[in-house]
Design a protein around this motif. Structure first.
Motif, PDB file in Angstrom:
ATOM      1  N   ASN A 133       1.048  -1.323  -0.241  1.00 16.65           N
ATOM      2  CA  ASN A 133      -0.269  -0.433   0.106  1.00 16.65           C
ATOM      3  C   ASN A 133       1.020   1.610  -0.049  1.00 16.65           C
ATOM      4  O   ASN A 133       0.545   2.584  -0.147  1.00 16.65           O
ATOM      5  CB  ASN A 133      -0.980  -0.444   1.148  1.00 16.65           C
ATOM      6  N   GLN A 134       1.793   0.933   1.267  1.00 15.09           N
ATOM      7  CA  GLN A 134       2.706   2.336   0.623  1.00 15.09           C
ATOM      8  C   GLN A 134       4.089   3.156  -0.771  1.00 15.09           C
ATOM      9  O   GLN A 134       3.955   3.614  -0.687  1.00 15.09           O
ATOM     10  CB  GLN A 134       3.889   2.379   1.898  1.00 15.09           C
ATOM     11  N   LEU A 135       3.867   1.741  -0.518  1.00 19.60           N
ATOM     12  CA  LEU A 135       5.275   1.042  -2.097  1.00 19.60           C
ATOM     13  C   LEU A 135       4.009   1.022  -3.112  1.00 19.60           C
ATOM     14  O   LEU A 135       5.656   1.477  -4.321  1.00 19.60           O
ATOM     15  CB  LEU A 135       6.795   0.466  -1.169  1.00 19.60           C
ATOM     16  N   GLY A 136       3.467   0.888  -3.177  1.00 20.44           N
ATOM     17  CA  GLY A 136       3.340  -0.266  -4.571  1.00 20.44           C
ATOM     18  C   GLY A 136       3.930  -1.018  -5.215  1.00 20.44           C
ATOM     19  O   GLY A 136       3.644  -1.390  -6.167  1.00 20.44           O
ATOM     20  N   LYS A 137       4.092  -2.010  -4.548  1.00 20.27           N
ATOM     21  CA  LYS A 137       4.778  -3.039  -4.559  1.00 20.27           C
ATOM     22  C   LYS A 137       4.394  -4.442  -5.302  1.00 20.27           C
ATOM     23  O   LYS A 137       2.883  -4.147  -3.940  1.00 20.27           O
ATOM     24  CB  LYS A 137       6.124  -3.677  -3.300  1.00 20.27           C
ATOM     25  N   LYS A 138       4.223  -5.742  -5.468  1.00 23.81           N
ATOM     26  CA  LYS A 138       3.861  -6.652  -6.164  1.00 23.81           C
ATOM     27  C   LYS A 138       4.564  -7.644  -4.828  1.00 23.81           C
ATOM     28  O   LYS A 138       5.608  -8.518  -4.913  1.00 23.81           O
ATOM     29  CB  LYS A 138       3.833  -7.241  -7.512  1.00 23.81           C
ATOM     30  N   VAL A 139       3.379  -7.626  -3.922  1.00 23.88           N
ATOM     31  CA  VAL A 139       3.966  -8.845  -2.911  1.00 23.88           C
ATOM     32  C   VAL A 139       2.931 -10.352  -2.942  1.00 23.88           C
ATOM     33  O   VAL A 139       2.731 -10.347  -2.906  1.00 23.88           O
ATOM     34  CB  VAL A 139       3.856  -7.944  -1.655  1.00 23.88           C
ATOM     35  N   MET A 140       4.672 -11.524  -2.080  1.00 24.70           N
ATOM     36  CA  MET A 140       4.098 -12.785  -1.983  1.00 24.70           C
ATOM     37  C   MET A 140       4.531 -13.148  -0.174  1.00 24.70           C
ATOM     38  O   MET A 140       5.384 -12.684  -0.609  1.00 24.70           O
ATOM     39  CB  MET A 140       4.669 -13.204  -3.722  1.00 24.70           C
ATOM     40  N   VAL A 141       3.785 -14.049  -0.491  1.00 26.01           N
ATOM     41  CA  VAL A 141       4.274 -14.751   1.090  1.00 26.01           C
ATOM     42  C   VAL A 141       4.510 -15.715   0.703  1.00 26.01           C
ATOM     43  O   VAL A 141       3.317 -16.736  -0.113  1.00 26.01           O
ATOM     44  CB  VAL A 141       2.908 -14.125   2.610  1.00 26.01           C
ATOM     45  N   CYS A 142       5.226 -16.580   1.820  1.00 26.93           N
ATOM     46  CA  CYS A 142       5.214 -18.195   1.664  1.00 26.93           C
ATOM     47  C   CYS A 142       5.601 -19.100   3.000  1.00 26.93           C
ATOM     48  O   CYS A 142       6.151 -17.984   4.072  1.00 26.93           O
ATOM     49  CB  CYS A 142       6.805 -18.058   1.309  1.00 26.93           C
ATOM     50  N   ALA A 143       4.763 -19.897   2.473  1.00 25.34           N
ATOM     51  CA  ALA A 143       4.382 -20.607   4.059  1.00 25.34           C
ATOM     52  C   ALA A 143       5.016 -21.425   4.255  1.00 25.34           C
ATOM     53  O   ALA A 143       4.853 -22.596   4.262  1.00 25.34           O
ATOM     54  CB  ALA A 143       3.046 -21.193   3.979  1.00 25.34           C
TER      55      ALA A 143
END
Ligand SMILES: Nc1nc2c(ncn2[C@@H]2O[C@H](COP(=O)(O)OP(=O)(O)OP(=O)(O)O)[C@@H](O)[C@H]2O)c(=O)[nH]1
Ligand SMILES: [Mg+2]
Length: 327
Positions: A133-143
């Motif tokens: 939301n602040q940097l407009g990055k495309k984020v992925m999380v890994c479980a």
């Protein structure tokens, strides 16, 4: 490898002020007009020790105030406060030491570790939220915390709410290995898949959740090394950060955890969770004096927005703030 200073500055626009949530009795100590005397110095020592800044630190600060008072240089609580404040603000690395390190090209990988219940998964949600939301990055999380199905579910819920991608393995029956122990999906295999997915889907930042562990649990520490090894091989230069999440409410214990963890894994920065509602905010000063690790983020509540980048000056101001900064 580059720093991302300009854009990262945006994160400094606090979403929630530390001062709003930080509870401390430091505020009640430095009452305007109060004269310094032995009773004041005594109370100052107790208050500081209770804040978990460490006994040595507390004694040093009080000693500093006492010697100036004895020398007739300061007389009242306001002057004592100035001495204490400037000492607390000094001695930190420059702001660049606290910036998140990003890859020049390709996905940036943040690996997150810590003891059980420190706040890792919640802190990952916060990082994902900020970066998206602040940097407009495309984020992925890994479980990569595969030990409990609930851990995967928790991360899935956050990923869905925040609107970021998640890579996880389907929970299956535990597999029994040679030594008779049952194991779950291999956390390193999940990390492998996540790295591949991040590359092929043009992800900017991949954040890897790991199971809670103690530095004394050799097999779990080796497992952390294995996850790291996979990440290193799949993405050159990764992990760009290995963030250790510490629970601020555990005070001096958190400091010891950081010392032990960083002997085993190359920790690059700290995420100090649960700084809200703790009277032990002084632990930040103990970290400054004991560890060579920068505090990069602080957690200030249970929702993804309850996070701030750490700024020593703002933190110290917050400690002394008499009116909660609800502006
Ligand atoms: N008040 C407050 N609570 C927090 C903060 N960060 C995490 N928590 C709470 O702490 C508890 C543990 O958080 P988790 O994120 O599940 O911790 P974890 O390290 O992932 O735990 P394990 O995966 O079980 O090792 C949860 O109830 C969180 O809501 C914070 O900054 N402030
Ligand atoms: Mg977790």
């Amino acid at each position: 490898m580059g720093f991302f200073s300009k854009t990262f500055d945006k994160l400094k626009q606090a979403l929630k002020k530390t001062a709003e949530v930080l509870t401390t009795d430091v505020r009640t100590l430095f009452v305007p007009g109060r004269q310094i005397d032995d009773g004041f110095l005594e109370q100052m020592l107790t208050t500081f020790i209770r804040s978990d800044m460490g006994v040595l630190n507390a004694e040093r600060l009080v000693g500093e105030v006492r010697s100036r008072w004895k020398a007739g240089k300061i007389r009242n609580a306001e002057e004592a406060e100035q001495v204490v404040r400037s000492e607390m603000i000094a001695g930190w690395g420059g702001p660049e030491t606290r910036e998140l390190r990003f890859a020049d090209v390709g996905p940036t990988v943040l690996m997150v570790a810590g003891v059980n219940g420190a706040g890792k998964t919640t802190s990952i949600a916060k990082l994902a939220y900020l970066l998206k939301n602040q940097l407009g990055k495309k984020v992925m999380v890994c479980a990569s915390d595969t030990f409990r199905a609930a851990a995967v579910d928790q991360l899935t819920i956050w990923a869905d709410r925040i609107g970021v991608e998640i890579v996880k393995h389907k929970p299956g029956a535990p597999v029994v290995v040679g030594d008779g122990k049952s194991v779950h999906a291999d956390p390193a295999a999940v990390a492998f898949d996540a790295c591949e997915a991040a590359k092929s889907r043009g992800i900017d930042v991949l954040i890897v959740d790991t199971a809670g562990r103690l530095h004394t649990q050799d097999h779990l520490m080796r497992e952390l090394g294995k996850i790291r090894g996979v990440i290193e091989k799949r993405i050159p230069g990764a992990p760009h950060e290995t963030l250790l999440v510490l629970d601020a409410t555990t005070g001096q214990n958190a400091v010891r955890q950081a010392q032990e963890f960083s002997k085993v894994v190359p920790v690059t920065g700290l995420f100090l969770a649960k700084l809200d509602g703790t009277a032990r905010g002084g632990v930040v000063l103990a970290i400054r004096d004991t560890l060579k690790l920068p505090v990069k983020f602080v957690g200030l509540g249970e929702t993804p927005a309850d996070v701030e980048t750490f700024d020593p000056e703002r933190f110290v101001t917050a400690l002394f703030e008499r009116e909660p900064a609800g502006k």
